[in-house]
Write an enzyme that holds these catalytic residues in place. Structure first.
Site, PDB file in Angstrom:
ATOM      1  N   ASN A 492      43.267  31.263  37.259  1.00  0.00           N
ATOM      2  CA  ASN A 492      42.996  30.921  36.133  1.00  0.00           C
ATOM      3  C   ASN A 492      42.632  29.281  36.415  1.00  0.00           C
ATOM      4  O   ASN A 492      42.536  28.511  35.404  1.00  0.00           O
ATOM      5  CB  ASN A 492      43.701  30.982  35.528  1.00  0.00           C
ATOM      6  CG  ASN A 492      44.781  32.007  34.769  1.00  0.00           C
ATOM      7  OD1 ASN A 492      43.874  33.687  35.560  1.00  0.00           O
ATOM      8  ND2 ASN A 492      46.162  32.004  34.825  1.00  0.00           N
ATOM      9  N   SER A 572      46.050  37.166  35.427  1.00  0.00           N
ATOM     10  CA  SER A 572      46.855  37.774  34.992  1.00  0.00           C
ATOM     11  C   SER A 572      47.294  39.502  34.275  1.00  0.00           C
ATOM     12  O   SER A 572      47.059  40.639  34.668  1.00  0.00           O
ATOM     13  CB  SER A 572      48.761  37.600  35.282  1.00  0.00           C
ATOM     14  OG  SER A 572      48.600  36.657  36.444  1.00  0.00           O
TER      15      SER A 572
END
Length: 846
Positions: A492, A572
């Site tokens: 991320n 995720s």
């Protein structure tokens, strides 16, 4: 052309002319000395505005020499920068300023923005030379990135994952070398597989190792198939390392000897952990030795969780159509696929998950290996922890029950779950993750148990920046050999570099899309990216609600934990969508193999293009398509199609920026195939491709070199075409050539200018200049009439060889001959500091 000119008359320069080693000295020999009257040639040397010199090279004539061996002595660099320098162990390399005492460490202090890349290329002066590169957070003194391959004549690189002040540390682990250290400009894209972390990258003073089996004969044969898990090793302090004959890094003076008894600092512990790992690897007793990395979950928590529909993310991957296709196929008798979830645990009593759990375990090392292991993978969070319920959310996206009038559903509700807890707080170590991978694959691990059934799919929604650790690469290879498909989130950080373990070979790396099917700005891209899936964006409400990915979670009522439902965003959340789709494929066709899935993915038959046709660095092969995936699995199941492997090139997009001049790419097959490489070409005259380690089919690694003197000022794009027996693959190359030359910020040291007779490269005259800033003047006299070539070069390692790789080198008019029939002035020579001799340069020996 790289001819070597060796002239016995110039071996001992001082015997021939006093001015040979001095600034501005001139000489004439050979044909020039027999000519009663000659001509004068003069001009200037031009340097890139970003040229810098290591403040303590091996050149004994370097002026203003300053040691830069420790953080206290760090040489300050502005960016971008292109620095030439030398490193050597004591007593190794050419005679010079550093040969006797050694100069194994060079330390620089600089500020880096996100994405700026530090690259180190080097050429050894002696056999076995090995240089390494470290990036240290200047504030915390923690090692946040490193590139330490085992190869001589190599390139190391690290891209900054966070803005800040950093120590850049270059080390001669072995031998002696000339090196080029480049730092890209802010906003300039440079391909680099290693991206630094914002915090400590690994557990300092602790290493993860796998001893080799040294047993022989019948016992070794009998044990050959047994898997041996890795073990942890404690790293000695710098005093003990010095006593063992090593040269550890030291804050005080870079030697580790004078201050060996002082307490180790964070920077010393970090760097010396990596140096010790390299020493152990070199001993040959271990299959691998590497840091015990700290991995993190790839998710963001919402501020205001909403209990809303999941329709946007499941519709995006065409899950409803896939479920209909499976229902029509009447597969009720097929075994239920098992999906392992390596994460922070699971809410075991969640009404959508409890019946789905087939196996579980917790692999936790608190003080020593496995001392916190448990039979239960239950999430241990308390109300005071304010937990994300990360693993519970991931597990629900994969396999939450459907049609039970509760909460939502998972992508593959017929699948069973194997939750494996590895997190302590926000971190998980590679050691514990490895044990979980082995358990999921039905291999030996530190639990003392072997899973009753190995997993069909393994999901890891976690990671860190950095290249793939050997330990994880080994574990993934073993898991794949057992038939496990491995999936991981790309990260991320919003970087052009996929984090590990997603960047490990054989792992399906998953990036994130928003509700409109676009790549999110937080989703990592890059050469290792395979496919996209919904990850959400809490700043948007394109679905009619806040665009989280919604799944199972827990919540606390007072101190009592209860099952619940809520939203998270991140890669995720994208990864379990892909793991769920792969579970659908293995439900539709239990016999589908790992390599068949690889091939289908590479052919674009499991996804829908999002960017350019085929693979691209931003979105991989596109958005995962559950309906396509199920259809392909069913087609293979009924035998309506056979599937051969295909060739893949990696990376398919390369950014060299303004300072890096060499890189590599690899051609591999997804599985056995008749497809071969026929030819590799580039129409650009400044691009050269050569095979490095290639088999008869053309598979293997290739080196790309660029000559910026043959490129336009500004941004250049070139295409490398790989013609196979079946199709054409391409590698896109982006290179920047800087315009500004001769800036007052540029600096180099002693440069020798040569006049060579064009016919036989005999040296007619030389002069030494000691530039300090900008463009510098040179003058050669008594040059006879005829055709000559003009060449200029540094000799930073003082070995008497000029225009070698790693030296500042330039040739007049790209090596073309100059007709001398009178005095000539204004002859400009541009010095190339890229580390690769420019076209037309010859290696001179004096």
């Amino acid at each position: 052309m790289n001819r070597t000119v060796r002239l016995a008359a110039f071996v001992i320069c001082a015997q021939l002319f006093a001015a040979c080693g001095g600034g501005g000295g001139e000489s004439s020999t050979g044909a020039a000395s027999s000519t009663s009257a000659g001509h004068t040639l003069s001009g200037g040397l031009e340097l890139s505005s970003v040229a810098v010199l290591d403040s303590d090279t091996n050149d004994p004539q370097q002026t203003g020499r300053t040691a830069n061996d420790s953080p206290e002595q760090a040489q300050v660099l502005s960016t971008p920068a292109l620095l030439t320098g030398t490193l050597n162990l004591a007593g190794v390399g050419p005679q010079g300023a550093n040969q006797e005492s050694g100069d194994p460490w060079d330390v620089f202090l600089t500020h880096l923005a996100v994405g700026q890349t530090v690259s180190l290329s080097f050429t050894g002066s002696v056999s076995g030379t090995d240089l390494d590169l470290y990036l240290v957070n200047a504030e915390t003194q923690e090692v946040v990135g490193f590139s330490a391959s085992e190869n001589a004549s190599s390139t190391e690189c690290i891209s900054a994952g966070a803005a800040g002040d950093y120590y850049v540390v270059a080390n001669a682990y072995a031998g002696a070398a000339r090196y080029t250290l480049s730092i890209s400009a802010e906003g300039e894209q440079v391909s680099c597989p290693t991206v630094s972390s914002s915090k400590a990258l690994f557990v300092s003073t602790q290493l993860l190792s796998k001893p080799r089996d040294s047993r022989a004969g019948a016992l070794r044969v009998a044990e050959a198939a047994r898997h041996r898990p890795p073990v942890l090793i404690d790293v000695p302090g710098k005093a003990a390392l010095s006593s063992a004959g090593m040269r550890p890094f030291s804050r005080q003076d870079g030697t580790g000897l004078r201050h060996g008894a002082s307490a180790d600092t964070a920077i010393e512990r970090g760097i010396n952990t990596l140096v010790y790992a390299k020493r152990l690897r070199a001993g040959g007793e271990y299959a691998f030795v590497e840091p015990n990395y700290l991995l993190k979950a790839h998710a963001f928590a919402p501020n205001d969780p909403l209990y809303v529909y999941q329709s946007w993310h499941y519709a995006q991957i065409k899950l409803p159509a896939a479920r209909t296709r499976l229902s029509d196929a009447a597969l009720e008798a097929n075994p239920r696929p098992l999906v392992a979830v390596i994460d922070d645990g699971i809410v075991r009593n969640h009404t959508d998950l409890s019946a789905q759990i087939e196996d579980e375990y917790a692999f936790i090392s608190l003080v020593s290996a496995g001392d916190g292991n448990s039979l239960s993978a239950d999430d241990p969070s308390t109300a005071a922890d304010d937990p994300l319920w990360h693993g519970t959310h991931v597990a629900g996206t994969i396999a939450a029950l459907a049609d039970n009038s509760l909460w939502g559903l998972g992508v593959a509700p017929m699948a069973k779950l194997m939750p494996l807890r590895v997190f302590q707080g926000e971190n998980a170590t590679t050691y514990d993750v490895l044990q979980a991978i082995y358990y999921a694959a039905g291999l030996q691990n530190n639990s003392g148990r072997i899973a009753a059934r190995r997993a069909d799919v393994l999901n890891m929604s976690l990671g860190a920046q950095g290249s793939c650790p050997m330990a994880i690469a080994d574990a993934v290879a073993q898991a794949r050999a057992q038939g496990v498909v491995v999936v991981a989130s790309s990260g991320n950080d919003g970087l052009n570099a996929v984090g590990m373990p997603a960047n490990c070979a054989g792992v399906i790396a998953v990036g994130a899309t928003d509700a409109a099917g676009r790549r999110t700005d937080y989703s990592n891209a890059g050469s290792a990216l395979d496919v996209m899936a919904p990850g959400g964006d809490s700043r948007q409400s394109l679905s009619g609600f806040t665009d989280y990915v919604y799944s199972t979670v827990g919540r606390f009522s007072g101190n009592t934990r209860q099952p619940s439902f809520g939203g998270l965003i991140g890669t995720s959340m994208a990864a379990p969508h892909v793991s769920g789709v792969l579970a659908l494929m293995r439900y539709a066709n239990p016999d589908i193999t790992v390599t068949q899935i690889d091939t289908l993915l590479a052919l674009g038959r499991l996804s829908t293009d999002l960017g350019s046709s085929g693979w691209d660095a931003a979105t991989g092969y596109g958005l995962i398509d559950a309906d396509k995936a199920v259809s392909e699995a069913l087609a293979l199941r009924v035998g309506s199609e056979t599937l051969a492997g295909v060739l893949q090139v990696s990376p398919a997009q390369i950014h060299l920026g303004s300072t890096v001049s060499t890189t590599t790419f690899t051609i591999e097959a997804t599985e056995e195939t008749a497809e071969t490489v026929s030819a590799i070409t580039s129409a650009h005259p400044g691009v050269r491709v050569e095979a490095v380690d290639v088999d008869a089919a053309g598979l293997g690694s290739y080196r790309v070199s660029v000559d910026r003197s043959r490129m336009s000022v500004g941004s250049n794009s070139a295409t490398i075409q790989i013609q196979t027996s079946a199709r054409t693959l391409t590698v896109t190359l982006n290179v920047i050539r800087l315009l500004d030359m001769g800036s007052a910020n540029a600096s180099q040291e002693r440069i020798r200018v040569f006049a060579l007779r064009a016919a036989d490269s005999a040296v007619l005259a030389t002069t030494d200049v000691h530039p300090e800033r900008g463009t510098y003047s040179w003058r050669l006299t008594n040059i006879p009439a005829g055709e000559v070539r003009i060449l200029a070069s540094s000799d930073v390692d003082n070995n008497g060889l000029y225009c070698e790789a790693g030296e500042a080198c330039g040739v007049y008019s790209s090596g073309s001959s100059l007709t001398v029939n009178g005095a000539r002035s204004g002859l400009a020579i541009t010095l190339d500091l890229s580390g690769t001799p420019p076209q037309g340069a010859a290696t001179l020996s004096q």
